[in-house]
Design a protein around this motif. Structure first.
Motif, PDB file in Angstrom:
ATOM      1  N   GLN A 167      49.147  42.543  50.574  1.00  6.94           N
ATOM      2  CA  GLN A 167      49.246  43.980  50.354  1.00  6.94           C
ATOM      3  C   GLN A 167      47.882  44.602  50.081  1.00  6.94           C
ATOM      4  O   GLN A 167      47.541  45.665  50.626  1.00  6.94           O
ATOM      5  CB  GLN A 167      50.194  44.270  49.187  1.00  6.94           C
ATOM      6  N   LEU A 168      47.091  43.968  49.224  1.00  7.76           N
ATOM      7  CA  LEU A 168      45.766  44.503  48.899  1.00  7.76           C
ATOM      8  C   LEU A 168      44.876  44.526  50.135  1.00  7.76           C
ATOM      9  O   LEU A 168      44.125  45.479  50.348  1.00  7.76           O
ATOM     10  CB  LEU A 168      45.123  43.661  47.794  1.00  7.76           C
ATOM     11  N   GLN A 180      46.004  47.420  52.309  1.00  4.11           N
ATOM     12  CA  GLN A 180      45.650  48.697  51.704  1.00  4.11           C
ATOM     13  C   GLN A 180      44.167  49.001  51.876  1.00  4.11           C
ATOM     14  O   GLN A 180      43.783  50.127  52.215  1.00  4.11           O
ATOM     15  CB  GLN A 180      46.022  48.683  50.222  1.00  4.11           C
ATOM     16  N   GLU A 181      43.338  47.990  51.625  1.00  5.46           N
ATOM     17  CA  GLU A 181      41.893  48.176  51.753  1.00  5.46           C
ATOM     18  C   GLU A 181      41.493  48.479  53.191  1.00  5.46           C
ATOM     19  O   GLU A 181      40.571  49.265  53.443  1.00  5.46           O
ATOM     20  CB  GLU A 181      41.143  46.927  51.271  1.00  5.46           C
ATOM     21  N   GLY A 206      41.671  41.213  47.825  1.00  2.20           N
ATOM     22  CA  GLY A 206      41.291  42.620  47.853  1.00  2.20           C
ATOM     23  C   GLY A 206      39.781  42.800  47.855  1.00  2.20           C
ATOM     24  O   GLY A 206      39.247  43.656  48.573  1.00  2.20           O
ATOM     25  N   ALA A 234      43.845  39.435  43.733  1.00  2.00           N
ATOM     26  CA  ALA A 234      42.657  40.265  43.492  1.00  2.00           C
ATOM     27  C   ALA A 234      41.491  39.866  44.386  1.00  2.00           C
ATOM     28  O   ALA A 234      40.814  40.734  44.964  1.00  2.00           O
ATOM     29  CB  ALA A 234      42.255  40.169  42.019  1.00  2.00           C
ATOM     30  N   GLN A 281      50.975  39.734  47.177  1.00  3.65           N
ATOM     31  CA  GLN A 281      50.120  40.798  46.649  1.00  3.65           C
ATOM     32  C   GLN A 281      48.758  40.782  47.338  1.00  3.65           C
ATOM     33  O   GLN A 281      48.159  41.836  47.574  1.00  3.65           O
ATOM     34  CB  GLN A 281      49.960  40.646  45.132  1.00  3.65           C
TER      35      GLN A 281
END
Length: 299
Positions: free
Chosen positions: A138-139, A142-143, A82, A79, A135
């Motif tokens: 990945q975040l 994506q961002e 991200g 998190a 993860q």
């Protein structure tokens, strides 16, 4: 150039501080100064400091503890990455993210992986730690999907330094305390001195043309890499040479099944680092030479 460093009290963060180029204005933060798990705080801090680059050296690295402490591991390793990516995107800041070889499972379709992993190879983490780091990757992507020229992810392995807790320092302590040790000999990878990784991060911070996923570790001279047992043997040899150990003790090769841990480790996680070495035009650091340099600091 202004650079924001997170996780400044960790192994990598400490080496980044020690090796900061004179042309760079850096600010070093720990969780007490910047809580990267708080999205509002992250955005405010990055907006106010207005750096050109953020190097995220903060991570939840307690691999076994993460199995029972999942929320904390995902908060820091996923998190928070991200949040950093979102804030960097909004402020047009380049982000350097450090990841891990534990995103791989060590197995090919037909069994044991025998070829060093390329950055684009399929990942399949075996542990909470490995999955949380993946993860995070990945975040970030994506961002920053529409700003692919604004980030670099560097996967590394078996990190150690003269600061903090790590395999090298644990082995030195146990070799001075015990009359023999059993070391896992069927897990293969490559050690990485945090000082070498810090140099890579500083170079990437200044190379906006290098983007995407990269691999970096010290070189072992073999696609097979070395085992934890091999690493321990090297530590003992160098420890005696530099006066950090009083005497040699028997080191016994054991298998993973003999030393069960809460988190599964990949049996093979050697990474192919040629993409980054070629991009930066550097020769890979030999693991034994880097180990000797780090242990000289200890002595």
């Amino acid at each position: 150039m202004k650079v924001l460093i997170t996780g400044c009290k960790g192994q990598l963060g400490n080496e980044l501080r020690l090796s900061c180029p004179p042309s760079i204005e850096a600010i070093y933060t720990h969780s007490t100064e910047l809580d990267i798990t708080n999205e509002i705080t992250v955005l405010s801090f990055i907006t106010d400091f207005n750096p050109d680059v953020v190097i995220n050296a903060a991570a939840y690295t307690a691999v076994d503890k993460a199995e029972a402490d999942k929320d904390a591991a995902y908060a820091v390793n996923a998190a928070a990455v991200g949040y950093l990516a979102k804030a960097c995107k909004q402020n047009n800041v380049r982000l350097i993210q450090v990841s891990t070889d534990f995103v791989f499972n060590g197995n090919s379709v037909d069994g044991m992986q025998l070829t060093p992993y390329l950055p684009e190879d399929t990942v399949n983490p075996l542990s909470v730690y490995g999955d949380s780091k993946y993860q995070g990757e990945q975040l970030l992507q994506q961002e920053m999907s529409d700003k692919a020229d604004s980030f670099a992810i560097v996967r590394t392995s078996w990190l150690y330094s003269s600061q903090g807790n790590n395999f090298v320092k644990t082995m030195l302590r146990l070799m001075n305390e015990k009359d023999h040790l059993g070391i896992v000999a069927d897990q293969y990878g490559a050690p990485t001195w945090a000082a070498n990784l810090a140099s890579i991060c500083w170079q990437l911070a200044q190379r906006a043309d290098l983007n995407g996923i990269f691999h970096y570790s010290n070189a072992t001279g073999s696609d097979q890499g070395i085992s934890w047992y091999d690493f321990a043997c090297g530590i003992q040899v160098e420890g005696i040479k530099q006066g950090l150990l009083n005497a040699t003790i028997p080191l016994n090769a054991i298998i993973t099944a003999d030393y069960p841990t809460p988190a599964m480790r990949p049996a093979y996680s050697v990474m192919n680092c040629s993409k980054l070495n070629q991009a930066l035009n550097i020769e890979p650091n030999d693991w034994k030479e880097s180990l000797a340099a780090m242990m000289k600091q200890l002595s």
